[in-house]
Scaffold this motif. Structure first.
Motif, PDB file in Angstrom:
ATOM      1  N   ALA A  21      11.780   6.285  -5.934  1.00 12.38           N
ATOM      2  CA  ALA A  21      12.653   6.651  -6.752  1.00 12.38           C
ATOM      3  C   ALA A  21      13.895   5.897  -7.150  1.00 12.38           C
ATOM      4  CB  ALA A  21      13.106   8.181  -6.740  1.00 12.38           C
ATOM      5  N   GLU A  22      14.322   4.911  -6.123  1.00 10.88           N
ATOM      6  CA  GLU A  22      15.410   4.112  -6.082  1.00 10.88           C
ATOM      7  C   GLU A  22      15.036   2.863  -6.683  1.00 10.88           C
ATOM      8  OE1 GLU A  22      19.153   2.439  -5.910  1.00 10.88           O
ATOM      9  OE2 GLU A  22      18.623   4.433  -5.582  1.00 10.88           O
ATOM     10  N   ARG A  23      13.886   2.391  -6.136  1.00  8.01           N
ATOM     11  CA  ARG A  23      13.535   0.867  -6.446  1.00  8.01           C
ATOM     12  C   ARG A  23      12.554   0.758  -7.571  1.00  8.01           C
ATOM     13  NH1 ARG A  23      16.482   0.971  -2.497  1.00  8.01           N
ATOM     14  NH2 ARG A  23      16.324  -0.494  -0.655  1.00  8.01           N
ATOM     15  N   ALA A  24      11.925   1.806  -7.945  1.00  2.00           N
ATOM     16  CA  ALA A  24      10.878   1.552  -8.998  1.00  2.00           C
ATOM     17  C   ALA A  24      11.453   2.547  -9.932  1.00  2.00           C
ATOM     18  CB  ALA A  24       9.498   1.869  -8.563  1.00  2.00           C
ATOM     19  N   ARG A  25      12.700   2.459 -10.342  1.00  2.00           N
ATOM     20  CA  ARG A  25      13.109   3.541 -11.589  1.00  2.00           C
ATOM     21  C   ARG A  25      12.492   3.036 -12.732  1.00  2.00           C
ATOM     22  NH1 ARG A  25      17.891   1.509  -9.598  1.00  2.00           N
ATOM     23  NH2 ARG A  25      18.051   0.335 -11.516  1.00  2.00           N
ATOM     24  N   PRO A  26      12.356   4.040 -13.732  1.00  2.00           N
ATOM     25  CA  PRO A  26      11.767   3.761 -15.068  1.00  2.00           C
ATOM     26  C   PRO A  26      12.161   2.612 -15.767  1.00  2.00           C
ATOM     27  CG  PRO A  26      12.135   6.186 -14.790  1.00  2.00           C
ATOM     28  CD  PRO A  26      12.799   5.353 -13.673  1.00  2.00           C
ATOM     29  N   ASP A  27      13.464   2.211 -15.836  1.00  2.00           N
ATOM     30  CA  ASP A  27      14.069   1.063 -16.354  1.00  2.00           C
ATOM     31  C   ASP A  27      13.446  -0.302 -15.760  1.00  2.00           C
ATOM     32  OD1 ASP A  27      15.621   1.536 -14.047  1.00  2.00           O
ATOM     33  OD2 ASP A  27      17.319   0.561 -14.958  1.00  2.00           O
ATOM     34  N   CYS A  74      -0.813   5.711  -2.009  1.00  2.00           N
ATOM     35  CA  CYS A  74      -1.341   5.586  -3.452  1.00  2.00           C
ATOM     36  C   CYS A  74      -0.725   6.521  -4.429  1.00  2.00           C
ATOM     37  CB  CYS A  74      -2.807   5.876  -3.401  1.00  2.00           C
ATOM     38  SG  CYS A  74      -3.635   4.460  -2.506  1.00  2.00           S
ATOM     39  N   GLU A  75      -0.312   7.800  -4.020  1.00  2.00           N
ATOM     40  CA  GLU A  75       0.091   8.980  -5.096  1.00  2.00           C
ATOM     41  C   GLU A  75       1.353   8.584  -5.496  1.00  2.00           C
ATOM     42  OE1 GLU A  75      -0.733  13.063  -3.718  1.00  2.00           O
ATOM     43  OE2 GLU A  75       0.890  13.807  -5.271  1.00  2.00           O
ATOM     44  N   GLU A  76       2.274   8.406  -4.410  1.00  2.00           N
ATOM     45  CA  GLU A  76       3.689   7.883  -4.820  1.00  2.00           C
ATOM     46  C   GLU A  76       3.857   6.635  -5.670  1.00  2.00           C
ATOM     47  OE1 GLU A  76       5.747  10.034  -4.323  1.00  2.00           O
ATOM     48  OE2 GLU A  76       4.235  11.527  -3.354  1.00  2.00           O
ATOM     49  N   LEU A  77       2.957   5.844  -5.356  1.00  2.00           N
ATOM     50  CA  LEU A  77       2.819   4.671  -6.250  1.00  2.00           C
ATOM     51  C   LEU A  77       2.391   4.808  -7.723  1.00  2.00           C
ATOM     52  CD1 LEU A  77       1.678   2.143  -3.572  1.00  2.00           C
ATOM     53  CD2 LEU A  77       4.176   1.883  -4.669  1.00  2.00           C
ATOM     54  N   GLY A  78       1.370   5.754  -7.660  1.00  2.00           N
ATOM     55  CA  GLY A  78       0.946   6.269  -9.160  1.00  2.00           C
ATOM     56  C   GLY A  78       2.020   6.902  -9.870  1.00  2.00           C
ATOM     57  N   ARG A  79       2.690   7.812  -9.320  1.00  2.00           N
ATOM     58  CA  ARG A  79       3.716   8.705  -9.694  1.00  2.00           C
ATOM     59  C   ARG A  79       4.897   7.617 -10.355  1.00  2.00           C
ATOM     60  NH1 ARG A  79       4.596  13.506  -8.301  1.00  2.00           N
ATOM     61  NH2 ARG A  79       3.725  13.015  -6.319  1.00  2.00           N
ATOM     62  N   SER A  80       5.190   6.463  -9.510  1.00  2.00           N
ATOM     63  CA  SER A  80       6.305   5.634  -9.867  1.00  2.00           C
ATOM     64  C   SER A  80       5.907   4.471 -10.740  1.00  2.00           C
ATOM     65  CB  SER A  80       7.016   5.082  -8.618  1.00  2.00           C
ATOM     66  OG  SER A  80       6.057   4.266  -8.205  1.00  2.00           O
TER      67      SER A  80
END
Lengths: 340, 383
Positions: A21-27, A74-80
Motif C-alpha cells: 500500500a505504501e510502496r506500490a501506490r497507484p501513482d 501473489c494475491e497481495e501483488l495482484g491487488r497492488s
C-alpha cells in the motif's frame, strides 16, 4: 476443518498488504506502467525481505514455506499491481524445485530465492513461447511444451524478443531456444502449483477491482442518488463478489491441496484456474462498466486491473482449456467407475 | 488452513454412515400420492428418532446429541449421500425447535419440543401471505386480544405440510398503529380447528407440496405467544436464520448426485467427448465444488471465529442458479425422456424453477449482499 489462515500467515498477509500500500501506490504503478519499466527498487526491497524465496527450500536459501504462503504474496501483488517480476520468477522456481534435477536446483534456486536471479515461465507452442511475463529482465526461462515437459534456458542461450502486451505493468517477450529438459524431461508436476499462484494473483486483482468499484458507486451520484443504490448497479456488484469469492475459495483449496493432498492438486488447480480466469475477466470488465465513462479513460486506474486480468487469465491456459482438462478427469473417473 | 475433519468428526460421520447403511429407509411408495409419501417420511423420522438421529444438532437436554455445526452439516451431507428422504417434520426440527429454544418459556419447551422430535406433532410455517412475500413485514393477518385468547383472521400461503400439521408458526399483526416491523407477534396456532382451512396449492410440477391457509377467527390461547407480544419480527428472524443452516448441506449433496447422474448419462451417450457438453459439465462440476467449499467455509468460519463471512447468501444464490442450469442441461443430454411428464428428469427441472424463489429470492439475496456485505446504499422507495 478450518479455512482460516494461521497467525503467521495472517502476519505475512498484513505486512505484505501494508508494505505494498505504501510502496506500490497507484501513482507509482502508473508511472512505471506508462514508462513500461520494472520497479527495480521495489524488487530489491522485496528480495531483501525474502519474498522471492518464500516457498523455496531452506537448503537453497529460501524460507521453506508452502504454497499457501506463496499464494498470499501473489494475491497481495495482484491487488497492488506492483510492477515487479515476482509471479514469473516464483513460477519458474516452483517448477525447477519440483521437477528439476539436483544439479538444476543447485544451479538456479539460490539466485531465484535471493532475487538476484529473475525467472520467467511461459507456455511454448512449436517451441516458442509468446508474451512470457517478465521476459525482458529474466535471467532464466522455464518453457513448458505442449506435452507438459519443460525446458530450462539461461538468458544467454535463449532467443528473447521483447513484445509489448496490453498490460504495461509487466514486461513481456517472445522466447525460444533449445535449453535443457527440466529433470527427466517428463511432464512437470510443478505446473499445478504455478496455476495456483496465477489464480491467487487473480483473486487479488478481483478483490481490488471490486473494492474500487464499491467505493466509486457509493460516491458517484446521478439523478440525485449514489448510483450504487440502483439495483442494476448494486446487483452487478453482488455478482462481482460472488465471482470473487468462488475464485478465492477454489484458489485457497488448491493452495492447501498442493501441500496437504498433492494427488488432488491437478483437479483442484484446474478448478482454481477456471474460476479465477473467468472471475477476473468478468469482475474487471464489470468494474469498468460500473465506473461509467470515467472507467473507459486512461486516467482511471481500473483498466490496469482489466489488462493484468487478461494476461493472467490466458496464462497457462484459460478457463475453457482447464474445463476441457476437468472434463477429461470426469471421463476418466466414469471410466474407472465402470471398470470397477 | 486445514480442510480435513477431526477424528471426532470422522467418528461421528462413520457412526452415522454405518447406521444409515444398516437402516435404509423403505423404498418410496409408488402409489398413494402425497399422503403415502408423507407417511413414509414420518415413519422414517420415527426410525431416526428411535436411534437418536432425528435432530443431532439439538442439545442433549432436549433429546439431541449436542452436535457441533460441523457435525450437523456432516449429518445432512450423509442424509443426502445415502439418498434418504428428509424427515417429515423437518420444519419443526430445523426451524420450530431452535426458535423455541431461543424464545420459548420453560413450559413451552417442555410441552412442544418432544413431539417435534418424535414426529407426533408436525409443524408448519405461516409467514408468507399473498401480498407479503419478500416484504414479509408488511403482512396483514390480524390477531386481536379477546380475554385470555387471541382471535386471528387472515390468509397465509406456501405453507408446506399444512394438511399434516398440528402446529403452525404464525406471525400476525397485533398492533396496526406502530411501524410495520414493530406490530407483529409470533404465535403457535393449533391447526386442528374449523376456523383454519387448508387448501392445496398446486405447483408447476403438478404436485401439491404447498398449501394456502384461510384463517377466519381462529383462536389461540395467550400462552401460545412465543417471545412476547410485539416481538414477532425478532422471533421470526430467528426462524428464518435457521432456515438454510443445515438443509443447505443436504441440497448441495443432492446437486452433486444429480450432476453425477447426468455425467453418467452423458458418458453412456458419448457426450463427454463432445466439447460442447464437456465444457458445460466441467463448468457445473466446478460450480458444484465451489458451492461445497463456500458452504464449508461459511460454516467453519462461524464455528471458529463466530463471524459469518459473506458466504451464507452466496451459497444459496449459487446453488439455486446451478441447480437450474444443471437440470436444464440434463434435458439436452437425456433428451425426450426429460420432457416426458412424470419422469424424474422432468420433475427436477420443473421443481428447480422454485429454487431461486423459495427461502429468499435471488433478487432479495443480491440486495442483502449489496447492502450488508458490500455496504452499498439502499434505494429509498416510497412506502
Amino acid at each position: 476443518m478450518d479455512f482460516g489462515l494461521t497467525d503467521d500467515q495472517r502476519e505475512i498477509q498484513r505486512t505484505a498488504r501494508e508494505l505494498l500500500a505504501e510502496r506500490a501506490r497507484p501513482d507509482r504503478v502508473r508511472e512505471h506502467a506508462e514508462a513500461r519499466s520494472t520497479d527495480e527498487q521495489l524488487w530489491k526491497e522485496l528480495s531483501e525481505l525474502g519474498w522471492p524465496g518464500i516457498a523455496i527450500a531452506e537448503e537453497h536459501g529460501g524460507q521453506g514455506l508452502g504454497q499457501i504462503e506463496l499464494s498470499i504474496l501473489c494475491e497481495e501483488l495482484g491487488r497492488s499491481l506492483a510492477p515487479v517480476p515476482f509471479l514469473g520468477s516464483a513460477m519458474a522456481a516452483t517448477v525447477i524445485q519440483q521437477d528439476g534435477s539436483a544439479e538444476q536446483r543447485e544451479r538456479w534456486l539460490g539466485g531465484l530465492a535471493s532475487g538476484a536471479t529473475i525467472g520467467a515461465l511461459g507456455a511454448a507452442v512449436d517451441g516458442t513461447a509468446e508474451l512470457v511475463i517478465g521476459g525482458r529482465e529474466a535471467d532464466v526461462f522455464v518453457l513448458i511444451d505442449e506435452d507438459g515437459s519443460g525446458r530450462i534456458l539461461g538468458a544467454e542461450e535463449a532467443d528473447v524478443t521483447p513484445v509489448d502486451s496490453v498490460d504495461p505493468t509487466r514486461s513481456t517477450a517472445r522466447v525460444s531456444g533449445a535449453g535443457e529438459p527440466v529433470g527427466d524431461g517428463g511432464a512437470c508436476a510443478g505446473l499445478g502449483r504455478a496455476l495456483v499462484s496465477v489464480s491467487s494473483e487473480l483473486v487479488g486483482v478481483c478483490d481490488r477491482a471490486l473494492a474500487m468499484t464499491v467505493e466509486y458507486v457509493k460516491d458517484r451520484k446521478q439523478f440525485g442518488v449514489p448510483v450504487g443504490a440502483y439495483q442494476a448497479v448494486s446487483h452487478r456488484c453482488a455478482q462481482m463478489l460472488l465471482e470473487t469469492e468462488k475464485a478465492r475459495a477454489t484458489a485457497a483449496f488448491a493452495a492447501w491441496t498442493a501441500d496437504a493432498d498433492p494427488e488432488a492438486l491437478a483437479e483442484a488447480a484446474a478448478m482454481a484456474k477456471v474460476c479465477a480466469s473467468s472471475a477476473a475477466r468478468e469482475v474487471t470488465a464489470s468494474a469498468i462498466q460500473a465506473h461509467g465513462g470515467i472507467g473507459f479513460t486512461w486516467e482511471a486506474d481500473v483498466h490496469w486491473l482489466y489488462k493484468r486480468a487478461q494476461l493472467d487469465a490466458a496464462l497457462l491456459g484459460g478457463a475453457k482449456r482447464h474445463r476441457a482438462r476437468l472434463a477429461a478427469i470426469l471421463a476418466e473417473r466414469v471410466g474407472a467407475g465402470a471398470a470397477a | 488452513m486445514d480442510l480435513t475433519f477431526s477424528p471426532q468428526e470422522i467418528a461421528f460421520r462413520d457412526e452415522l454412515r454405518g447406521w444409515l447403511a444398516a437402516n435404509q429407509p423403505d423404498a418410496a411408495p409408488v402409489d398413494g400420492g402425497e399422503d403415502a409419501q408423507y407417511q413414509w417420511r414420518r415413519d422414517w423420522q420415527r426410525r431416526l428418532y428411535d436411534a437418536g438421529w432425528a435432530a443431532p444438532a439439538w442439545p442433549v437436554e432436549y433429546g439431541g446429541r449436542g452436535a457441533s455445526l460441523t457435525e450437523s452439516a456432516i449429518y445432512y451431507e450423509e442424509i443426502g449421500r445415502s439418498r434418504s428422504p428428509l424427515a417429515a417434520n423437518t420444519l419443526g426440527l430445523l426451524l420450530g425447535g431452535p426458535t423455541l429454544m431461543v424464545w420459548g418459556t420453560d413450559e413451552q419447551k417442555e410441552r412442544y419440543l418432544p413431539p417435534i422430535l418424535s414426529a407426533e406433532e408436525i409443524w408448519c410455517q405461516g409467514f408468507s401471505e399473498p401480498e407479503a412475500g419478500s416484504d414479509l413485514a408488511s403482512l396483514k393477518t390480524r390477531a386481536v386480544k379477546d380475554g385470555e385468547e387471541w382471535v386471528v383472521t387472515g390468509q397465509k400461503v406456501w405453507t408446506s405440510g399444512a394438511q399434516y400439521s398440528k402446529w403452525c408458526m404464525l406471525v400476525a399483526r397485533t398492533d396496526g398503529d406502530v411501524p410495520k416491523h414493530k406490530g407483529l407477534t409470533y404465535f403457535l396456532m393449533d391447526m386442528e380447528q374449523d376456523a383454519v382451512q387448508v387448501r392445496p396449492l398446486r405447483q408447476i410440477t403438478g404436485e401439491d407440496e404447498f398449501n394456502e391457509l384461510f384463517i377466519e377467527e381462529a383462536r389461540i390461547p395467550d400462552a401460545n405467544v412465543i417471545g412476547g407480544v410485539g416481538n414477532g419480527w425478532k422471533v421470526a428472524l430467528t426462524t428464518l436464520m435457521n432456515e438454510r443452516a443445515g438443509l443447505g448441506f443436504a441440497l448441495q449433496i443432492r446437486l452433486r448426485q444429480l450432476l453425477d447422474d447426468t455425467i453418467a448419462v452423458a458418458a453412456e451417450r458419448g457426450l463427454l467427448e463432445d466439447p460442447v457438453y464437456a465444457d458445460e459439465l466441467a463448468e457445473l462440476h466446478t460450480r458444484c465444488e465451489s458451492i461445497r467449499l463456500l458452504a464449508w467455509k461459511g460454516l467453519t468460519d462461524v464455528e471458529r471465529y463466530g463471524q459469518p463471512g459473506p458466504e451464507g447468501s452466496l451459497v444459496k444464490w449459487l446453488w439455486s442458479d446451478t441447480n437450474q442450469r444443471l437440470t436444464q442441461l440434463a434435458v439436452d443430454i437425456v433428451g425426450p425422456a426429460a420432457l416426458t411428464a412424470g419422469t424424474s428428469w422432468s420433475y427436477e427441472f420443473l421443481r428447480a424453477r422454485g429454487n431461486t424463489i423459495e427461502g429468499g429470492t435471488t433478487e432479495v439475496l443480491k440486495n442483502i449482499v449489496a447492502e450488508r456485505v458490500l455496504g452499498l446504499p439502499r434505494l429509498k422507495v416510497a412506502v
